[in-house]
Design an enzyme around this catalytic site. Structure first.
Site, PDB file in Angstrom:
ATOM      1  NE  ARG A  30      47.743  -9.937  11.009  1.00 22.99           N
ATOM      2  CZ  ARG A  30      46.957 -11.001  10.704  1.00 22.99           C
ATOM      3  NH1 ARG A  30      47.035 -11.550   9.450  1.00 22.99           N
ATOM      4  NH2 ARG A  30      46.439 -11.724  11.445  1.00 22.99           N
ATOM      5  CD  GLU A  36      41.215  -9.011   2.656  1.00 21.97           C
ATOM      6  OE1 GLU A  36      40.731 -10.003   3.172  1.00 21.97           O
ATOM      7  OE2 GLU A  36      42.227  -8.450   3.215  1.00 21.97           O
ATOM      8  CE  LYS A  47      42.821 -10.109  12.212  1.00 16.62           C
ATOM      9  NZ  LYS A  47      42.326 -10.369  10.833  1.00 16.62           N
TER      10      LYS A  47
HETATM   11  C1  LIG Z   1      42.521 -11.285   9.864  1.00 16.70           C
HETATM   12  C2  LIG Z   1      42.170 -11.119   8.533  1.00 16.70           C
HETATM   13  C3  LIG Z   1      42.491 -11.936   7.537  1.00 16.70           C
HETATM   14  C4  LIG Z   1      43.116 -13.262   7.918  1.00 16.70           C
HETATM   15  O1  LIG Z   1      44.300 -13.354   8.160  1.00 16.70           O
HETATM   16  P1  LIG Z   1      44.836 -14.605   9.286  1.00 16.70           P
HETATM   17  O2  LIG Z   1      46.175 -14.083   9.804  1.00 16.70           O
HETATM   18  O3  LIG Z   1      45.058 -15.575   8.179  1.00 16.70           O
HETATM   19  O4  LIG Z   1      44.027 -14.949  10.143  1.00 16.70           O
HETATM   20  C5  LIG Z   1      41.919 -11.994   6.384  1.00 16.70           C
HETATM   21  N1  LIG Z   1      41.584 -10.611   5.772  1.00 16.70           N
HETATM   22  C6  LIG Z   1      41.095  -9.733   6.851  1.00 16.70           C
HETATM   23  C7  LIG Z   1      40.272  -8.392   6.393  1.00 16.70           C
HETATM   24  C8  LIG Z   1      41.483  -9.822   8.148  1.00 16.70           C
HETATM   25  O5  LIG Z   1      41.065  -9.134   9.157  1.00 16.70           O
END
Ligand SMILES: *Cc1c(COP(=O)(O)O)cnc(C)c1O
Length: 337
Positions: free
Chosen positions: A79, A217, A181
């Site tokens: 990722r 989200e 991210k």
């Molecule tokens: C990091 C994140 C998540 C959760 O991802 P995980 O891999 O389960 O920790 C969900 N939404 C957003 C916007 C994120 O930045």
């Protein structure tokens, strides 16, 4: 440093060691463990001006036998490299990513919370554009760093539902960086999050940025719901950040709980189909959603005060795997000493 593992929250704590590597002239150096918690950055760094940066978040779990589990770290690496490609940053090879994490854990080994406390070692990999620059283009140099700190179990007395409110704001554009991210998405979420909290909600729910009719989200976590028919449903959209926790729950719902597990649209005006709902992500694993405020209606799922049975089972299965008490699906766990 004396640590009361049972009283930890999710707060920064300075541990002795972190890893840092530099990219210049097309290649990463070997990197090193350092005690310096400060980064020395050029004033022209693109990470500061144009948001050219991305990060990851994962945890190391203290096992009953005293060893340490890393959960699906290869997925975090993949990722981070997708985020890097979206922002024109150099990828960090998976071997380098995992090796850096292992070095940081080994260097700070005394701070991995013991099994049974519910606490974990939170690991933060960070990739940023640095070096002399002023024009809007990719940076000439990059820093990859990994630091960590112990964090407490999110819910101390068992899973507790909280309430959320649907926001008018968007955290990402339809073809923007929602699936990466990157800090920019978080910068955009600070004000809506604060407004939600000012109204006594845990955080806000973002709808799809194109039509504002479907859940995307829950704050900075993904949404899932359990239907009356016993299905696990989670929304699918190119502007959702693909949560590793979410994909793990999707798999466990199907393979271990025998539920039908689907990614599909979740219309905000059709919440009645769900008997339970939750938010999921590495930090809290699962936060049960008590209710959602949308315009003038407050929709309660299972209960405002009690976690639903399917949500509890999913939580137990996932955390059992993470802490090494349950058999993991193949490739999910790396155990280190
Ligand atoms: C990091 C994140 C998540 C959760 O991802 P995980 O891999 O389960 O920790 C969900 N939404 C957003 C916007 C994120 O930045």
């Amino acid at each position: 440093m004396e640590i009361n593992w049972n009283e930890l929250g999710f707060d920064y704590m300075k541990l002795p060691y972190r890893f840092i590597a530099h990219w210049k002239n097309g290649a990463w150096d070997n990197g090193q463990i350092t005690e310096d918690a400060f980064l020395h950055l050029h004033e022209g760094s693109t990470a500061l001006h144009y948001g050219q940066q991305c990060f990851e978040g994962l945890k190391a779990y203290g096992r009953k036998d005293g060893r340490v589990n890393l959960f699906r770290a290869g997925e975090n690496s993949a990722r981070m490299n997708r985020s890097a490609r979206r922002l024109l940053m150099p990828e960090v090879p998976e071997e380098m990513f995992i090796a850096a994490i292992k070095k940081v854990i080994a260097a700070n080994r005394a701070f991995v919370p013991p099994y049974g406390t519910g606490a974990t070692l939170y690991i933060r990999p960070l990739l940023i554009g640095v070096g002399p620059n002023i024009g809007v283009h990719a940076a000439p140099e990059y820093i990859f760093t990994v630091f960590c700190m112990p964090v407490g179990a999110y819910f101390k007395g068992g899973l507790t539902p909280t309430n959320f409110i649907v926001s008018d704001y968007d955290r990402a554009a339809p073809k923007g960086t929602g699936a990466a991210k990157v800090g920019g998405n978080y910068a955009a979420s600070l004000l809506p999050g604060k407004e939600a909290q000012a109204h006594n909600f845990s955080d806000c729910i973002y709808l799809d940025p194109e039509t504002h009719t479907k859940i995307e989200e829950v704050g900075s976590a993904n949404f899932f719901g359990i239907t009356k028919k016993g299905q696990f449903i989670t929304p699918k959209s190119p502007s959702i950040l693909p949560s590793i926790t979410k994909y793990s729950l999707l798999y466990l719902a199907k393979e271990r709980l025998g539920l039908e597990a689907l990614e599909e649209d979740v219309p905000i005006d059709d919440l009645n189909r769900f008997t339970e709902a939750g938010a999921c992500g590495t930090a809290a694993v699962i936060s049960p959603i008590g209710g959602i405020q949308y315009e003038d209606t407050f929709h309660v799922f299972y209960s405002e005060s009690e976690v639903g049975p399917v949500t509890q089972k999913l939580y137990d299965e996932l955390t059992g795997i993470q802490f090494g008490d349950k058999t993991p699906p193949s490739g999910w766990i790396i155990t280190v000493d």
